[in-house]
Write a protein that holds these residues in place. Structure first.
Motif, short mmCIF file in Angstrom:
data_model
loop_
_atom_site.label_atom_id
_atom_site.label_comp_id
_atom_site.label_asym_id
_atom_site.label_seq_id
_atom_site.Cartn_x
_atom_site.Cartn_y
_atom_site.Cartn_z
N GLY A 127 0.99 -1.21 0.06
CA GLY A 127 0.05 0.06 -0.08
C GLY A 127 0.85 1.38 0.03
N LEU A 128 2.17 1.11 -0.08
CA LEU A 128 3.06 2.33 -0.17
C LEU A 128 4.41 1.82 -0.81
CD1 LEU A 128 5.00 1.45 2.21
CD2 LEU A 128 3.65 2.69 3.60
N ALA A 129 5.32 3.10 -1.29
CA ALA A 129 6.37 2.55 -1.70
C ALA A 129 7.43 2.60 -0.66
CB ALA A 129 6.68 3.62 -2.81
N VAL A 130 8.36 1.78 -0.54
CA VAL A 130 9.15 1.59 0.52
C VAL A 130 10.44 2.60 0.20
CG1 VAL A 130 11.03 0.00 1.79
CG2 VAL A 130 8.77 -0.90 0.77
N ALA A 131 10.89 3.40 1.21
CA ALA A 131 11.91 4.17 0.88
C ALA A 131 13.00 3.96 2.01
CB ALA A 131 11.28 5.54 1.67
N THR A 132 14.19 4.44 1.61
CA THR A 132 15.46 4.25 2.16
C THR A 132 15.33 4.45 3.72
OG1 THR A 132 16.72 4.84 0.19
CG2 THR A 132 18.14 4.78 2.38
N GLY A 133 14.84 5.49 4.34
CA GLY A 133 14.62 5.65 5.43
C GLY A 133 14.08 4.83 6.46
N TYR A 134 13.20 3.90 5.67
CA TYR A 134 12.30 2.99 6.42
C TYR A 134 13.15 1.69 7.12
CZ TYR A 134 8.33 4.92 3.98
OH TYR A 134 7.06 5.66 3.34
#
Length: 499
Positions: A127-134
Protein backbone atom coordinates in the motif's frame (compact mmCIF):
# COMPACT_ATOMS: atom_id res chain seq x y z
CA UNK A 1 -6.05 13.52 36.14
CA UNK A 2 -2.47 14.02 34.97
CA UNK A 3 -0.71 12.43 32.02
CA UNK A 4 2.93 12.27 31.04
CA UNK A 5 3.67 12.75 27.34
CA UNK A 6 7.14 11.79 26.12
CA UNK A 7 8.65 12.68 22.74
CA UNK A 8 11.94 10.95 21.91
CA UNK A 9 13.16 12.86 18.86
CA UNK A 10 16.41 12.99 16.93
CA UNK A 11 17.93 15.87 18.87
CA UNK A 12 16.40 15.44 22.31
CA UNK A 13 13.78 13.83 24.50
CA UNK A 14 11.02 16.13 25.73
CA UNK A 15 8.32 15.50 28.30
CA UNK A 16 5.13 17.36 29.16
CA UNK A 17 2.76 16.87 32.07
CA UNK A 18 -0.84 17.52 31.05
CA UNK A 19 -3.52 18.30 33.64
CA UNK A 20 -6.96 17.47 32.23
CA UNK A 21 -8.80 19.53 34.86
CA UNK A 22 -6.86 22.64 33.86
CA UNK A 23 -6.77 21.53 30.20
CA UNK A 24 -3.16 22.69 30.13
CA UNK A 25 0.46 21.59 30.15
CA UNK A 26 1.61 22.35 33.67
CA UNK A 27 5.24 21.23 33.42
CA UNK A 28 7.78 20.19 30.83
CA UNK A 29 11.43 19.21 30.53
CA UNK A 30 14.02 18.37 27.91
CA UNK A 31 17.37 16.62 27.58
CA UNK A 32 19.56 16.43 24.44
CA UNK A 33 20.88 13.39 22.55
CA UNK A 34 24.22 12.73 20.96
CA UNK A 35 24.45 11.52 17.36
CA UNK A 36 26.83 9.05 15.71
CA UNK A 37 27.46 10.24 12.15
CA UNK A 38 29.49 9.09 9.19
CA UNK A 39 30.42 10.27 5.73
CA UNK A 40 28.66 7.28 4.20
CA UNK A 41 25.26 8.46 5.43
CA UNK A 42 25.38 6.69 8.80
CA UNK A 43 23.19 8.26 11.48
CA UNK A 44 22.87 6.29 14.73
CA UNK A 45 22.18 6.65 18.45
CA UNK A 46 22.56 4.38 21.46
CA UNK A 47 19.08 3.56 22.87
CA UNK A 48 20.53 3.95 26.37
CA UNK A 49 20.90 7.65 25.57
CA UNK A 50 17.12 7.89 25.11
CA UNK A 51 16.52 6.32 28.53
CA UNK A 52 18.96 8.66 30.22
CA UNK A 53 17.46 11.67 28.41
CA UNK A 54 13.97 10.57 29.51
CA UNK A 55 15.12 10.39 33.12
CA UNK A 56 16.70 13.83 32.95
CA UNK A 57 13.77 15.44 31.13
CA UNK A 58 11.32 13.99 33.67
CA UNK A 59 13.40 15.25 36.59
CA UNK A 60 13.59 18.69 34.94
CA UNK A 61 9.79 18.77 34.70
CA UNK A 62 9.41 17.50 38.27
CA UNK A 63 11.79 20.09 39.70
CA UNK A 64 9.39 22.91 38.84
CA UNK A 65 7.08 21.84 41.66
CA UNK A 66 3.86 21.96 39.59
CA UNK A 67 3.12 18.28 40.19
CA UNK A 68 4.32 15.21 42.06
CA UNK A 69 5.36 12.00 40.37
CA UNK A 70 2.60 10.15 42.24
CA UNK A 71 0.02 12.33 40.44
CA UNK A 72 0.72 10.72 37.04
CA UNK A 73 -2.07 8.37 35.87
CA UNK A 74 -0.65 7.19 32.53
CA UNK A 75 2.29 7.68 30.18
CA UNK A 76 2.24 8.03 26.40
CA UNK A 77 5.41 7.84 24.27
CA UNK A 78 6.08 9.47 20.91
CA UNK A 79 9.24 8.51 19.05
CA UNK A 80 11.21 9.25 15.92
CA UNK A 81 9.94 6.88 13.25
CA UNK A 82 11.70 4.10 11.32
CA UNK A 83 14.71 3.60 13.62
CA UNK A 84 15.92 0.01 14.07
CA UNK A 85 16.47 -1.22 17.64
CA UNK A 86 17.59 -4.86 17.89
CA UNK A 87 17.62 -6.80 21.15
CA UNK A 88 19.00 -10.24 22.01
CA UNK A 89 17.06 -12.96 23.83
CA UNK A 90 17.89 -11.32 27.18
CA UNK A 91 16.34 -8.03 26.06
CA UNK A 92 19.71 -6.29 25.79
CA UNK A 93 20.52 -3.88 22.95
CA UNK A 94 22.87 -5.49 20.42
CA UNK A 95 24.16 -2.38 18.62
CA UNK A 96 23.35 1.33 18.23
CA UNK A 97 20.02 2.10 16.58
CA UNK A 98 20.09 3.17 12.94
CA UNK A 99 17.86 6.24 12.65
CA UNK A 100 15.24 7.47 10.18
CA UNK A 101 17.80 9.82 8.61
CA UNK A 102 20.38 7.08 8.02
CA UNK A 103 21.01 6.71 4.26
CA UNK A 104 23.77 4.12 4.54
CA UNK A 105 21.17 1.51 3.61
CA UNK A 106 20.21 2.94 0.20
CA UNK A 107 21.66 -0.08 -1.61
CA UNK A 108 19.66 -2.49 0.55
CA UNK A 109 16.48 -0.48 -0.01
CA UNK A 110 16.94 -0.69 -3.77
CA UNK A 111 17.36 -4.46 -3.39
CA UNK A 112 14.10 -4.75 -1.42
CA UNK A 113 12.16 -2.60 -3.89
CA UNK A 114 13.45 -4.67 -6.81
CA UNK A 115 12.53 -7.93 -5.06
CA UNK A 116 8.97 -6.66 -4.55
CA UNK A 117 8.60 -5.78 -8.22
CA UNK A 118 9.65 -2.14 -8.22
CA UNK A 119 7.63 0.80 -6.95
CA UNK A 120 4.35 -0.58 -8.32
CA UNK A 121 5.04 -3.94 -6.71
CA UNK A 122 5.67 -2.24 -3.35
CA UNK A 123 2.38 -0.36 -3.57
CA UNK A 124 0.48 -3.48 -4.64
CA UNK A 125 2.00 -5.49 -1.77
CA UNK A 126 2.13 -2.96 1.07
CA UNK A 127 0.00 0.00 0.00
CA UNK A 128 3.06 2.26 -0.06
CA UNK A 129 6.46 2.63 -1.73
CA UNK A 130 9.35 1.55 0.49
CA UNK A 131 11.88 4.37 1.09
CA UNK A 132 15.50 4.21 2.22
CA UNK A 133 14.68 5.72 5.61
CA UNK A 134 12.29 2.89 6.51
CA UNK A 135 13.26 0.10 8.89
CA UNK A 136 13.26 -2.73 6.34
CA UNK A 137 16.49 -1.71 4.60
CA UNK A 138 18.24 -1.26 7.95
CA UNK A 139 17.43 -4.87 8.83
CA UNK A 140 18.78 -6.17 5.52
CA UNK A 141 21.87 -3.98 5.97
CA UNK A 142 22.44 -5.57 9.37
CA UNK A 143 22.18 -9.06 7.90
CA UNK A 144 24.61 -8.29 5.08
CA UNK A 145 27.13 -6.17 6.97
CA UNK A 146 27.01 -7.47 10.56
CA UNK A 147 25.96 -11.13 10.30
CA UNK A 148 27.11 -11.92 13.85
CA UNK A 149 24.85 -9.19 15.24
CA UNK A 150 21.98 -10.28 13.00
CA UNK A 151 22.31 -13.84 14.31
CA UNK A 152 21.74 -12.55 17.86
CA UNK A 153 18.50 -10.70 17.09
CA UNK A 154 15.52 -11.91 19.10
CA UNK A 155 13.41 -8.73 19.09
CA UNK A 156 12.93 -5.94 16.53
CA UNK A 157 11.61 -2.64 17.89
CA UNK A 158 11.27 1.00 16.88
CA UNK A 159 12.49 3.84 19.15
CA UNK A 160 9.13 4.48 20.83
CA UNK A 161 8.62 0.72 21.26
CA UNK A 162 11.97 0.50 23.02
CA UNK A 163 10.95 3.17 25.53
CA UNK A 164 7.67 1.30 26.05
CA UNK A 165 9.69 -1.89 26.59
CA UNK A 166 11.89 -0.17 29.16
CA UNK A 167 8.80 1.15 30.93
CA UNK A 168 6.77 -2.08 30.90
CA UNK A 169 8.94 -5.03 29.85
CA UNK A 170 6.51 -5.75 26.97
CA UNK A 171 7.40 -6.19 23.29
CA UNK A 172 4.53 -4.38 21.54
CA UNK A 173 4.06 -2.16 18.47
CA UNK A 174 1.03 -0.17 17.29
CA UNK A 175 -0.06 0.09 13.67
CA UNK A 176 0.93 3.71 13.04
CA UNK A 177 4.63 3.28 13.74
CA UNK A 178 4.58 -0.27 12.33
CA UNK A 179 3.44 1.06 8.96
CA UNK A 180 6.73 2.99 8.69
CA UNK A 181 8.83 -0.17 8.80
CA UNK A 182 8.19 -1.12 5.18
CA UNK A 183 7.11 -4.54 6.44
CA UNK A 184 3.41 -3.92 7.11
CA UNK A 185 0.50 -4.12 4.68
CA UNK A 186 -1.10 -0.81 5.66
CA UNK A 187 -4.51 -1.77 4.21
CA UNK A 188 -4.88 -5.15 5.91
CA UNK A 189 -2.86 -4.02 8.97
CA UNK A 190 -0.70 -7.14 9.14
CA UNK A 191 2.94 -8.09 8.55
CA UNK A 192 3.62 -8.92 4.92
CA UNK A 193 5.28 -12.25 4.23
CA UNK A 194 6.36 -10.96 0.82
CA UNK A 195 8.19 -8.01 2.38
CA UNK A 196 9.71 -10.15 5.13
CA UNK A 197 10.97 -12.64 2.52
CA UNK A 198 13.10 -9.92 0.92
CA UNK A 199 15.19 -9.93 4.10
CA UNK A 200 15.09 -13.43 5.59
CA UNK A 201 12.83 -16.38 6.35
CA UNK A 202 9.41 -14.81 7.13
CA UNK A 203 8.72 -17.35 9.88
CA UNK A 204 11.97 -16.43 11.60
CA UNK A 205 11.34 -12.69 11.34
CA UNK A 206 7.74 -12.97 12.58
CA UNK A 207 9.07 -14.36 15.86
CA UNK A 208 11.29 -11.29 16.21
CA UNK A 209 8.54 -8.77 15.45
CA UNK A 210 6.38 -7.56 18.35
CA UNK A 211 2.67 -8.01 18.92
CA UNK A 212 0.55 -5.43 17.07
CA UNK A 213 -2.10 -3.47 19.02
CA UNK A 214 -4.73 -0.81 18.31
CA UNK A 215 -4.13 2.82 19.18
CA UNK A 216 -6.49 2.87 22.19
CA UNK A 217 -4.94 -0.22 23.79
CA UNK A 218 -2.46 -0.15 26.65
CA UNK A 219 0.98 -1.72 26.42
CA UNK A 220 0.86 -2.49 30.14
CA UNK A 221 1.71 -0.89 33.46
CA UNK A 222 5.05 0.58 34.48
CA UNK A 223 7.53 -1.97 35.86
CA UNK A 224 8.10 -1.83 39.61
CA UNK A 225 11.79 -0.95 39.12
CA UNK A 226 10.87 2.06 36.97
CA UNK A 227 8.05 3.11 39.30
CA UNK A 228 10.44 3.07 42.23
CA UNK A 229 13.12 5.01 40.34
CA UNK A 230 10.77 7.71 39.05
CA UNK A 231 8.47 7.87 42.06
CA UNK A 232 5.39 6.75 40.10
CA UNK A 233 2.47 4.72 41.42
CA UNK A 234 2.47 0.98 40.68
CA UNK A 235 -0.70 1.20 38.57
CA UNK A 236 0.51 3.80 36.04
CA UNK A 237 -0.62 2.77 32.57
CA UNK A 238 1.51 3.01 29.41
CA UNK A 239 -0.51 3.65 26.25
CA UNK A 240 0.30 2.35 22.78
CA UNK A 241 2.06 5.57 21.85
CA UNK A 242 3.26 5.98 18.28
CA UNK A 243 5.58 7.70 15.83
CA UNK A 244 6.26 11.40 16.28
CA UNK A 245 4.19 12.33 13.23
CA UNK A 246 1.24 10.24 14.43
CA UNK A 247 1.42 11.82 17.88
CA UNK A 248 1.87 15.26 16.30
CA UNK A 249 -1.37 14.68 14.41
CA UNK A 250 -3.22 14.03 17.67
CA UNK A 251 -1.52 16.99 19.37
CA UNK A 252 -2.64 19.33 16.57
CA UNK A 253 -6.17 17.91 16.34
CA UNK A 254 -5.42 16.50 12.89
CA UNK A 255 -7.74 13.50 13.16
CA UNK A 256 -10.31 14.50 10.59
CA UNK A 257 -10.10 15.62 6.97
CA UNK A 258 -9.44 19.24 5.94
CA UNK A 259 -6.44 19.93 8.18
CA UNK A 260 -2.77 19.58 7.20
CA UNK A 261 -0.02 19.58 9.83
CA UNK A 262 3.46 20.80 8.90
CA UNK A 263 6.40 20.08 11.18
CA UNK A 264 9.44 22.33 10.86
CA UNK A 265 12.02 20.29 12.73
CA UNK A 266 15.23 18.47 11.87
CA UNK A 267 13.17 16.93 9.12
CA UNK A 268 10.17 18.52 7.47
CA UNK A 269 6.86 16.70 7.34
CA UNK A 270 3.39 17.36 6.00
CA UNK A 271 0.53 15.05 6.86
CA UNK A 272 -3.24 14.84 6.64
CA UNK A 273 -5.80 12.40 8.03
CA UNK A 274 -7.88 9.93 6.04
CA UNK A 275 -10.65 7.72 7.40
CA UNK A 276 -10.05 4.99 4.84
CA UNK A 277 -7.02 3.21 3.40
CA UNK A 278 -5.89 5.55 0.62
CA UNK A 279 -5.23 4.66 -2.99
CA UNK A 280 -2.09 6.76 -3.34
CA UNK A 281 -1.56 8.79 -6.50
CA UNK A 282 2.20 9.25 -6.16
CA UNK A 283 4.89 6.94 -4.68
CA UNK A 284 6.49 9.80 -2.71
CA UNK A 285 3.37 9.96 -0.50
CA UNK A 286 3.56 7.65 2.50
CA UNK A 287 0.04 6.56 3.48
CA UNK A 288 0.83 5.35 6.99
CA UNK A 289 -1.69 4.14 9.50
CA UNK A 290 -2.48 6.82 12.08
CA UNK A 291 -2.34 6.39 15.85
CA UNK A 292 -6.04 7.22 15.96
CA UNK A 293 -7.15 4.07 14.06
CA UNK A 294 -7.28 5.77 10.65
CA UNK A 295 -4.60 6.63 8.10
CA UNK A 296 -2.15 9.48 7.72
CA UNK A 297 -1.00 10.59 4.26
CA UNK A 298 2.50 11.93 4.81
CA UNK A 299 5.48 13.32 2.97
CA UNK A 300 8.87 13.83 4.62
CA UNK A 301 11.86 15.93 3.62
CA UNK A 302 15.15 15.07 5.31
CA UNK A 303 16.62 18.57 5.13
CA UNK A 304 14.91 21.32 7.08
CA UNK A 305 16.11 23.15 10.20
CA UNK A 306 19.33 21.10 10.18
CA UNK A 307 20.15 22.36 6.68
CA UNK A 308 19.14 25.95 7.51
CA UNK A 309 21.28 25.92 10.66
CA UNK A 310 24.25 24.58 8.69
CA UNK A 311 24.20 27.65 6.44
CA UNK A 312 23.53 29.96 9.39
CA UNK A 313 26.62 28.55 11.13
CA UNK A 314 28.74 29.27 8.04
CA UNK A 315 28.23 32.97 8.72
CA UNK A 316 28.38 32.74 12.51
CA UNK A 317 24.87 34.20 12.88
CA UNK A 318 22.45 33.68 15.72
CA UNK A 319 18.75 33.29 14.93
CA UNK A 320 18.06 37.03 15.07
CA UNK A 321 20.94 37.82 12.72
CA UNK A 322 19.76 35.09 10.35
CA UNK A 323 16.25 36.53 10.24
CA UNK A 324 17.60 40.01 9.58
CA UNK A 325 19.69 38.66 6.70
CA UNK A 326 16.69 36.91 5.14
CA UNK A 327 14.60 40.08 5.47
CA UNK A 328 17.30 42.10 3.67
CA UNK A 329 17.16 39.72 0.71
CA UNK A 330 14.17 39.93 -1.66
CA UNK A 331 11.83 37.00 -2.33
CA UNK A 332 13.61 34.72 -4.77
CA UNK A 333 17.05 35.70 -3.43
CA UNK A 334 17.81 37.65 -6.65
CA UNK A 335 17.87 34.44 -8.67
CA UNK A 336 19.74 32.13 -6.26
CA UNK A 337 18.21 28.68 -5.82
CA UNK A 338 19.43 26.19 -3.24
CA UNK A 339 18.70 22.48 -3.53
CA UNK A 340 19.44 21.78 0.15
CA UNK A 341 20.17 18.04 0.01
CA UNK A 342 23.04 17.94 2.51
CA UNK A 343 22.18 14.41 3.68
CA UNK A 344 20.46 13.02 0.61
CA UNK A 345 16.71 13.48 0.36
CA UNK A 346 13.48 11.51 0.67
CA UNK A 347 11.06 13.88 -1.09
CA UNK A 348 12.19 14.05 -3.81
CA UNK A 349 13.60 10.51 -3.62
CA UNK A 350 17.32 11.28 -3.87
CA UNK A 351 19.08 9.37 -1.04
CA UNK A 352 22.53 9.79 -2.60
CA UNK A 353 22.19 13.41 -3.74
CA UNK A 354 24.15 16.42 -2.52
CA UNK A 355 23.31 20.10 -2.12
CA UNK A 356 23.58 22.56 -5.02
CA UNK A 357 23.58 26.37 -5.07
CA UNK A 358 22.43 27.46 -8.52
CA UNK A 359 22.04 30.74 -10.41
CA UNK A 360 25.10 32.44 -8.92
CA UNK A 361 26.55 35.61 -10.44
CA UNK A 362 28.70 38.51 -9.32
CA UNK A 363 25.68 40.53 -8.20
CA UNK A 364 23.61 38.01 -6.25
CA UNK A 365 26.26 35.96 -4.45
CA UNK A 366 25.88 37.56 -1.01
CA UNK A 367 25.48 36.08 2.47
CA UNK A 368 21.95 37.50 2.71
CA UNK A 369 20.85 35.88 -0.55
CA UNK A 370 22.48 32.57 0.33
CA UNK A 371 20.67 32.55 3.67
CA UNK A 372 17.31 33.34 2.06
CA UNK A 373 17.89 30.71 -0.62
CA UNK A 374 18.48 28.14 2.13
CA UNK A 375 15.23 29.00 3.90
CA UNK A 376 13.32 29.11 0.62
CA UNK A 377 14.93 25.88 -0.60
CA UNK A 378 13.77 23.79 2.35
CA UNK A 379 10.33 25.43 2.22
CA UNK A 380 10.01 24.68 -1.50
CA UNK A 381 10.71 21.04 -0.67
CA UNK A 382 7.66 21.08 1.57
CA UNK A 383 5.66 22.86 -1.14
CA UNK A 384 6.56 20.02 -3.50
CA UNK A 385 5.07 17.66 -0.92
CA UNK A 386 1.96 19.82 -0.56
CA UNK A 387 1.46 19.69 -4.33
CA UNK A 388 1.58 15.89 -4.15
CA UNK A 389 -0.94 15.77 -1.30
CA UNK A 390 -3.30 18.17 -3.06
CA UNK A 391 -2.96 16.10 -6.23
CA UNK A 392 -4.14 13.09 -4.23
CA UNK A 393 -7.31 14.86 -3.16
CA UNK A 394 -6.20 16.31 0.19
CA UNK A 395 -8.24 19.37 1.14
CA UNK A 396 -5.88 21.89 2.75
CA UNK A 397 -8.23 24.39 4.40
CA UNK A 398 -5.74 25.16 7.16
CA UNK A 399 -2.06 24.47 7.81
CA UNK A 400 -1.16 23.80 11.46
CA UNK A 401 2.51 24.53 12.03
CA UNK A 402 4.65 22.81 14.67
CA UNK A 403 8.36 22.26 15.38
CA UNK A 404 11.14 24.67 16.18
CA UNK A 405 10.80 26.56 12.91
CA UNK A 406 7.20 27.45 13.77
CA UNK A 407 8.54 29.88 16.38
CA UNK A 408 9.76 32.20 13.60
CA UNK A 409 7.17 34.82 12.47
CA UNK A 410 9.13 35.19 9.21
CA UNK A 411 8.95 31.45 8.48
CA UNK A 412 5.26 31.28 9.41
CA UNK A 413 4.49 33.98 6.85
CA UNK A 414 6.73 32.31 4.27
CA UNK A 415 4.84 29.03 4.76
CA UNK A 416 1.49 30.78 4.32
CA UNK A 417 2.70 32.52 1.16
CA UNK A 418 4.49 29.55 -0.41
CA UNK A 419 1.60 27.16 0.32
CA UNK A 420 -1.08 29.82 -0.36
CA UNK A 421 -2.92 28.58 2.71
CA UNK A 422 -3.82 30.07 6.13
CA UNK A 423 -1.34 29.07 8.86
CA UNK A 424 -1.93 28.74 12.60
CA UNK A 425 0.14 27.27 15.41
CA UNK A 426 -1.15 25.07 18.25
CA UNK A 427 -1.10 26.53 21.73
CA UNK A 428 1.36 23.89 22.90
CA UNK A 429 4.79 24.10 21.32
CA UNK A 430 5.38 20.37 21.95
CA UNK A 431 2.62 18.83 19.87
CA UNK A 432 4.07 15.31 19.66
CA UNK A 433 4.50 15.08 23.45
CA UNK A 434 1.05 16.61 23.96
CA UNK A 435 -0.44 14.13 21.48
CA UNK A 436 1.16 11.30 23.44
CA UNK A 437 -0.36 12.66 26.67
CA UNK A 438 -3.82 12.99 25.06
CA UNK A 439 -3.59 9.46 23.70
CA UNK A 440 -2.56 8.24 27.15
CA UNK A 441 -5.69 9.92 28.56
CA UNK A 442 -7.81 8.24 25.87
CA UNK A 443 -6.26 4.86 26.61
CA UNK A 444 -6.69 5.33 30.36
CA UNK A 445 -10.38 6.21 29.97
CA UNK A 446 -10.93 3.16 27.76
CA UNK A 447 -9.18 0.97 30.33
CA UNK A 448 -11.63 2.27 32.93
CA UNK A 449 -14.63 1.54 30.71
CA UNK A 450 -15.20 5.21 29.76
CA UNK A 451 -15.29 4.94 25.97
CA UNK A 452 -14.77 8.60 25.09
CA UNK A 453 -13.92 9.41 21.47
CA UNK A 454 -10.46 10.71 20.68
CA UNK A 455 -12.11 13.44 18.61
CA UNK A 456 -13.88 14.79 21.69
CA UNK A 457 -10.59 14.88 23.60
CA UNK A 458 -8.78 16.66 20.76
CA UNK A 459 -11.53 19.24 20.45
CA UNK A 460 -11.06 20.03 24.12
CA UNK A 461 -7.29 19.80 24.49
CA UNK A 462 -5.69 20.46 21.06
CA UNK A 463 -6.16 24.23 21.13
CA UNK A 464 -4.83 26.78 18.63
CA UNK A 465 -2.95 30.03 19.20
CA UNK A 466 -4.94 32.49 17.10
CA UNK A 467 -2.44 35.27 17.91
CA UNK A 468 0.08 33.48 15.68
CA UNK A 469 -2.36 32.93 12.79
CA UNK A 470 -1.29 34.38 9.42
CA UNK A 471 -2.93 34.53 6.01
CA UNK A 472 -1.25 34.48 2.59
CA UNK A 473 -0.17 37.83 1.17
CA UNK A 474 -1.34 37.85 -2.50
CA UNK A 475 1.69 39.81 -3.74
CA UNK A 476 4.09 37.49 -1.94
CA UNK A 477 2.21 34.43 -3.18
CA UNK A 478 2.82 35.46 -6.79
CA UNK A 479 6.52 36.21 -6.22
CA UNK A 480 7.14 32.95 -4.34
CA UNK A 481 5.34 31.06 -7.11
CA UNK A 482 7.90 32.32 -9.64
CA UNK A 483 10.79 31.31 -7.36
CA UNK A 484 9.20 27.90 -6.70
CA UNK A 485 8.76 27.17 -10.41
CA UNK A 486 12.44 28.03 -10.90
CA UNK A 487 13.26 25.58 -8.08
CA UNK A 488 11.26 22.84 -9.83
CA UNK A 489 12.92 23.52 -13.20
CA UNK A 490 16.41 23.37 -11.73
CA UNK A 491 15.57 20.26 -9.72
CA UNK A 492 14.37 18.46 -12.85
CA UNK A 493 17.37 19.69 -14.84
CA UNK A 494 19.74 17.98 -12.38
CA UNK A 495 17.51 15.02 -11.46
CA UNK A 496 15.07 14.36 -14.33
CA UNK A 497 13.34 11.41 -12.65
CA UNK A 498 13.08 12.94 -9.17
CA UNK A 499 9.36 13.92 -9.20
Amino acid sequence: MMYLGVDCGTQSTKVVVFDTQKAAVIAQGESPHELIGGGNGRQEQHPKWWIQAFREAFQNALSGGAFQAMDIDAVGVSGQQHGLVVLDDSGDVIRPAKLWCDTETAEQNAEIVAALGGTKGCIDTLGLAVATGYTASKLLWLKQNEPDNFAQVAHILLPHDYLNYWLTGEYVMEYGDASGTGLLDIRQRCWSDAALATIDDPDRLRVMLPTLIEAQQAVGTVRSEVSLELGLRDDVLVSSGGGDNMMGAIGTGNIEQGVVTASLGTSGTLYAYSDQAPDIKHPLIAPFCSSSNGWLLLICTMNLTGAVNHYRDLFGWDLTQMQQAVERSPIGAQGLTLLPFLNGERVPALPNSSASLLGMNADNLTPDNIMRSALEGVTFGLRLGMDLLRGSGIDSQQLRLIGGGANSPLWRQMMADVMNCPVVCPTSTESAALGAAIQAHWCHLNQQGQFTSLKALCERFSTLNTDQAVSPNPDNVARYEQAYQRYRQQLLALYPESI
